[in-house]
Scaffold this active site. Structure first.
Site, short mmCIF file in Angstrom:
data_model
loop_
_atom_site.label_atom_id
_atom_site.label_comp_id
_atom_site.label_asym_id
_atom_site.label_seq_id
_atom_site.Cartn_x
_atom_site.Cartn_y
_atom_site.Cartn_z
N GLU A 11 -43.54 -6.12 3.88
CA GLU A 11 -45.00 -6.05 3.76
C GLU A 11 -45.60 -7.46 3.74
O GLU A 11 -46.73 -7.67 4.16
CB GLU A 11 -45.33 -5.23 2.51
CG GLU A 11 -46.78 -5.04 2.19
CD GLU A 11 -47.31 -6.13 1.27
OE1 GLU A 11 -48.51 -6.40 1.33
OE2 GLU A 11 -46.51 -6.71 0.50
N PHE A 283 -49.30 5.25 -4.41
CA PHE A 283 -49.74 4.02 -5.06
C PHE A 283 -48.83 3.66 -6.24
O PHE A 283 -48.50 2.51 -6.47
CB PHE A 283 -51.19 4.14 -5.54
CG PHE A 283 -52.10 4.70 -4.50
CD1 PHE A 283 -52.50 3.93 -3.42
CD2 PHE A 283 -52.54 6.02 -4.57
CE1 PHE A 283 -53.33 4.46 -2.43
CE2 PHE A 283 -53.37 6.54 -3.59
CZ PHE A 283 -53.76 5.76 -2.52
N HIS A 307 -44.96 -1.38 0.87
CA HIS A 307 -45.01 -2.03 -0.44
C HIS A 307 -43.79 -1.64 -1.27
O HIS A 307 -43.17 -2.48 -1.92
CB HIS A 307 -46.28 -1.62 -1.21
CG HIS A 307 -47.47 -2.47 -0.91
ND1 HIS A 307 -48.38 -2.15 0.06
CD2 HIS A 307 -47.89 -3.63 -1.44
CE1 HIS A 307 -49.32 -3.08 0.10
NE2 HIS A 307 -49.05 -3.99 -0.79
#
Length: 342
Positions: A11, A283, A307
């Site tokens: 990322e 998330f 991520h």
């Protein structure tokens, strides 16, 4: 003996810095990060990355080289870490939650308290209500005791927000096993408007509630909050309280964007996460990685993001093979196959 990190890997953003420097403080190992954000339009350290590094420097009495805006290489040599009260004054609307992503793992091992000023609700970073009600809830299941108080909102571009909190040393590391949710107990949320009419927060909340009720027959309770700060701004965070963890969705207001659109956007993001029945939303997945390495466990995530994979890679640069990631469609299972000793 340096831990060498390529800051452009995967990322390739600030997440690499935050996790690497936090792990440096926890382990006492010096870290050298090169090619920081090399593939980004504006490479090198940005102010909010720098503030996270300086906060960890203070916490661990570290020696640091390359800690300036624009630097593409950083050397961080931790000293003796002690519980401290850390103050972080972010100028304008630098993200408070991204600084906390660096501070929280380290403070979990050391203890301490913090005051941070800057942006509480800004683009491209978790809103502070998500961190407080979703992230800290999950970390609590793992035995992490952290408190967070939102003293004032701060929106992009002016900032002016303030939070305070404390973290107790992590004494009992509980493995986290969270696969699929079976039942939704209720939906909760916070809809806020700063330097704007109260009806903005109310309309956001109403639109989100109506959208959720189209799909689920569970109580929906979204608080509204109206306040004053440096600049106008609004936003909403909604979360599902399941029989396991909490899953969330959020949206920010902007000039010309109707409050109803903001509310529906947050609800749709949450509904999208719930579709897979995974216990962990996309998330939270990457935020859990540094903690899972020490606590152990296995979680099913609604989406395996870059991520998350990048955070796994950083952890394994310090400790060798720790995780197994098994994809299932866009989501998958993250399993700790060798727990790290805290």
């Amino acid at each position: 003996m340096w831990v060498e990190i390529d800051g452009s890997y995967g990322e390739g953003g600030g997440q690499i810095l935050r996790t690497a420097v936090a792990l440096s403080v926890i382990t006492g190992k010096a870290v050298r990060i090169t090619r920081i954000r090399a593939n980004r339009p504006n490479p090198g350290l940005r102010p909010q990355h720098l503030h996270g590094i300086l906060a960890l420097k203070e916490l661990s009495n570290a020696r640091v080289k390359g800690a300036q805006v624009g630097s593409t290489e950083l050397e961080f040599i931790p000293g003796e870490a002690k519980p401290r009260h850390i103050r972080v004054p972010l100028s304008t609307a630098g993200s408070i939650t991204l600084v906390l992503q660096a501070l929280l793992p380290a403070m979990a091992f050391i203890g301490g308290s913090f005051e941070i000023t800057g942006g509480t609700d800004v683009p491209w970073s978790p809103p502070v209500d998500y961190l407080k009600h979703v992230t800290l809830f999950a970390l609590g299941k793992m035995g992490v005791k952290a408190e967070l108080e939102i003293k004032r909102r701060g929106h992009y571009p002016k900032g002016g927000g303030a939070v305070a909190g404390k973290v107790e040393p992590w004494e009992e590391m509980k493995p986290l096993f969270a696969f699929e949710w079976g039942k939704i107990e209720r939906f909760s949320g916070i809809s806020h408007a700063t330097n704007l009419p109260a009806h903005v927060a109310e309309r956001q909340a109403k639109a989100a509630k109506e959208r959720i009720e189209e799909h689920y027959n569970a109580p929906v309770d979204i608080e509204t909050e109206v306040s004053g700060s440096l600049g106008p701004g609004s936003g909403i965070v909604v979360w599902a309280e399941t029989d396991g963890l909490r899953l969330g969705g959020d949206a920010l207001g902007e000039r010309g964007k109707p409050a109803e659109v903001v509310g529906r956007e947050a609800a749709d993001e949450l509904l999208d996460q719930l579709k897979t029945r995974a216990a962990v939303d996309k998330f939270l997945g990457d935020q859990l990685i540094p903690f899972l390495a020490f606590a152990g466990g296995e979680v099913k995530v609604a989406e395996i993001t870059n991520h998350l994979l990048t955070n796994v890679w950083v952890v394994e640069r310090f400790f060798g093979k720790v995780f197994e990631v098994e994809r299932e469609g866009r989501g998958g299972v993250v399993r700790v196959i060798r727990r790290v000793d805290g």
